[in-house]
Design a protein around this motif. Structure first.
Motif, PDB file in Angstrom:
ATOM      1  N   GLU A 173       0.833  -1.215   0.000  1.00 24.99           N
ATOM      2  CA  GLU A 173       0.000   0.000   0.000  1.00 24.99           C
ATOM      3  C   GLU A 173       0.858   1.252   0.000  1.00 24.99           C
ATOM      4  OE1 GLU A 173      -3.605   2.098   2.567  1.00 24.99           O
ATOM      5  OE2 GLU A 173      -2.981   0.046   3.018  1.00 24.99           O
ATOM      6  N   ALA A 174       1.887   1.293   0.867  1.00 23.82           N
ATOM      7  CA  ALA A 174       2.745   2.474   0.941  1.00 23.82           C
ATOM      8  C   ALA A 174       3.540   2.663  -0.339  1.00 23.82           C
ATOM      9  CB  ALA A 174       3.681   2.361   2.145  1.00 23.82           C
ATOM     10  N   THR A 176       2.762   1.824  -3.309  1.00 23.04           N
ATOM     11  CA  THR A 176       1.906   2.289  -4.398  1.00 23.04           C
ATOM     12  C   THR A 176       1.901   3.807  -4.454  1.00 23.04           C
ATOM     13  OG1 THR A 176       0.503   0.327  -4.326  1.00 23.04           O
ATOM     14  CG2 THR A 176      -0.458   2.320  -5.279  1.00 23.04           C
ATOM     15  N   ARG A 177       1.741   4.447  -3.308  1.00 18.10           N
ATOM     16  CA  ARG A 177       1.782   5.913  -3.263  1.00 18.10           C
ATOM     17  C   ARG A 177       3.158   6.423  -3.684  1.00 18.10           C
ATOM     18  NH1 ARG A 177      -0.814   4.687   1.640  1.00 18.10           N
ATOM     19  NH2 ARG A 177       1.094   5.117   2.822  1.00 18.10           N
ATOM     20  N   THR A 178       4.187   5.695  -3.255  1.00 17.47           N
ATOM     21  CA  THR A 178       5.561   6.096  -3.582  1.00 17.47           C
ATOM     22  C   THR A 178       5.803   6.049  -5.087  1.00 17.47           C
ATOM     23  OG1 THR A 178       6.372   5.309  -1.448  1.00 17.47           O
ATOM     24  CG2 THR A 178       7.987   5.521  -3.211  1.00 17.47           C
ATOM     25  N   LEU A 180       3.644   6.352  -7.506  1.00 12.68           N
ATOM     26  CA  LEU A 180       2.952   7.449  -8.181  1.00 12.68           C
ATOM     27  C   LEU A 180       3.673   8.771  -7.956  1.00 12.68           C
ATOM     28  CD1 LEU A 180       0.798   5.341  -8.764  1.00 12.68           C
ATOM     29  CD2 LEU A 180      -0.932   6.990  -8.056  1.00 12.68           C
ATOM     30  N   ASP A 181       4.203   8.986  -6.754  1.00 15.37           N
ATOM     31  CA  ASP A 181       4.969  10.211  -6.505  1.00 15.37           C
ATOM     32  C   ASP A 181       6.207  10.268  -7.396  1.00 15.37           C
ATOM     33  OD1 ASP A 181       3.191  11.032  -4.560  1.00 15.37           O
ATOM     34  OD2 ASP A 181       4.393  10.288  -2.882  1.00 15.37           O
ATOM     35  N   ARG A 210      -3.067  -2.713  -7.018  1.00 15.55           N
ATOM     36  CA  ARG A 210      -3.146  -1.439  -6.282  1.00 15.55           C
ATOM     37  C   ARG A 210      -2.745  -0.269  -7.185  1.00 15.55           C
ATOM     38  NH1 ARG A 210      -2.230  -4.778  -1.676  1.00 15.55           N
ATOM     39  NH2 ARG A 210      -3.353  -4.032   0.188  1.00 15.55           N
ATOM     40  N   ALA A 214      -5.077   2.856  -8.143  1.00 18.46           N
ATOM     41  CA  ALA A 214      -4.633   4.219  -7.841  1.00 18.46           C
ATOM     42  C   ALA A 214      -4.612   5.081  -9.094  1.00 18.46           C
ATOM     43  CB  ALA A 214      -3.251   4.178  -7.193  1.00 18.46           C
ATOM     44  N   ARG A 229      -3.455  16.147 -11.326  1.00 18.63           N
ATOM     45  CA  ARG A 229      -2.157  15.484 -11.208  1.00 18.63           C
ATOM     46  C   ARG A 229      -1.541  15.215 -12.579  1.00 18.63           C
ATOM     47  NH1 ARG A 229      -0.580  10.807  -6.831  1.00 18.63           N
ATOM     48  NH2 ARG A 229       1.569  11.519  -6.623  1.00 18.63           N
TER      49      ARG A 229
END
Length: 384
Positions: A173-174, A176-178, A180-181, A210, A214, A229
């Motif tokens: 989960e973490a 996935t955000r990383t 995209l960033d 995920r 996202a 974005r």
């Protein structure tokens, strides 16, 4: 100088959003202020030689940040800085200079002169300069080098694929955000963006779905909107290149894949490829997340040591892969442990890796690939 940015932040933000998303423009303002705040420390640490003239090829993105790094800070130890804006974004670059230039002249730096010019005209300025900063394709940097006197200092800033490794111990989960960033900064239009995500097969079943979910929630719209974005791309050739790559790899598409040539919009897209030793991703400059699955961390080190990746080694970002823990660099790529390139980058410290096509310094006809900072190279030039 920081105060000058603060007083003009709204005007600067308005200019920057001509070529960047509102989110990226805000980040660029903060990075610029941080670099200016760190300039006294940088110059004290590196003791750069006094330069008579610096010639700078400004890139077509990060207009304010590049103006600060390659214009404003060097003006503190240079009599005259001459800047050639990229023809693609010359009006926006000139607007940044028109906002800040008059206020910076009275603050103790050298003269900063920016004007649109042909490459041939600017090469004549380069030939009369003590140092040259080139940002762009490495082959074009070679052409610039051919016009310089032997004792001139040339810094060439290229790009690299900046792979992001998702190991078996990463939090799906973490990370996935990383991802995209790391991929979607300014719609993917940055040399620090990740062009390939290397995911261990033990977690690929969790990470890929995920990422697909996202990306489905990523807002596509006007770059001036703070909630956007992904916006229309600035460069038509980036749209064409993305369309060609996605068409050639359509069978690996998990999500997205659409390209609107007329509107310059590339849909946020996810590809899932099997491991291929011979796959060397292009610089997408678009919101394409390209996942390649690996079984053994040895595959990653062999891939990074290939001739292609050795030449363009910049950064490699490592999350949850214990086999790569503790390494400072792999081949020519500098390792970022549990952080992305945008977290590691610091305008007052050397930038990049050791791949000669990612960045190099040239003196007396010899080019060396290494992390670059102009004040540090000018300090070496003085024997400091």
């Amino acid at each position: 100088m920081v105060d000058a940015l603060l007083r003009n932040r709204d005007a600067l933000h308005s200019v920057l959003t001509r070529v960047a998303t509102a989110e990226a423009a805000t980040d660029e303002l903060f990075r610029s202020m941080r670099a200016l705040s760190g300039a006294p420390w940088e110059l004290l640490r590196n003791s750069p030689d006094r330069l008579g003239r610096l010639a700078t090829f400004l890139p077509s993105n990060n207009l304010l940040y590049s103006y600060v790094l390659f214009g404003v800070i060097p003006s503190l130890y240079t009599d005259e800085v001459r800047i050639r804006p990229s023809a693609r974004v010359a009006p926006a670059a000139m607007a940044v200079h028109e906002i800040l230039g008059p206020q910076l002249r009275g603050l103790g730096g050298g003269r900063i002169i920016m004007a649109p010019s042909s490459q041939r005209e600017f090469l004549a300025d380069c030939a009369r300069s003590d140092a040259v900063v080139f940002t762009g394709q490495p082959d074009n940097g070679e052409a610039v080098a051919a016009h310089l006197p032997a004792d001139a200092l040339l810094l060439t800033f290229g790009s690299g694929p900046n792979p992001l490794v998702v190991g078996p111990e990463a939090d799906p989960e973490a990370v996935t955000r990383t991802v995209l960033d790391a991929r979607l900064y300014n719609s993917g239009q940055d040399c620090l963006c990740t062009d390939v995500v290397l995911v261990h097969r033990s977690v690929v079943g969790e990470v890929v779905p995920r990422l697909a979910d996202a990306l489905s929630g990523v807002r596509v719209g006007d770059r001036r909107d703070s909630g956007t974005r992904v916006a229309p791309l600035v460069y038509p050739d980036a749209v064409e290149d993305a369309a060609g790559f996605l068409a050639a790899h359509r069978e690996f598409t998990v999500r997205g894949g659409g390209v609107d040539m007329a509107r310059h919009v590339v849909e946020p897209t996810l590809l899932h490829l099997p491991w291929q030793d011979a796959f060397h991703p292009p610089e997408f400059f678009s919101p394409v997340v390209c996942v390649m699955e690996y079984d053994d961390p040895g595959q990653i080190t062999r891939w990074l040591r290939s001739p292609e990746e050795t030449a363009r080694g910049m950064y490699v970002q490592v999350f949850g892969e214990p086999a790569l823990a503790g390494a400072a660099r792999i081949s020519t790529s500098v390792v970022c442990h549990e952080r992305i390139t945008f977290d590691a980058e610091d305008g007052n410290r050397p930038f990049g890796g050791y791949g000669p096509r990612a960045g190099s310094v040239r003196r007396h006809g010899t080019a060396t690939g290494r992390p670059l900072l102009l004040s540090a190279e000018a300090g070496l030039r003085a024997g400091a």
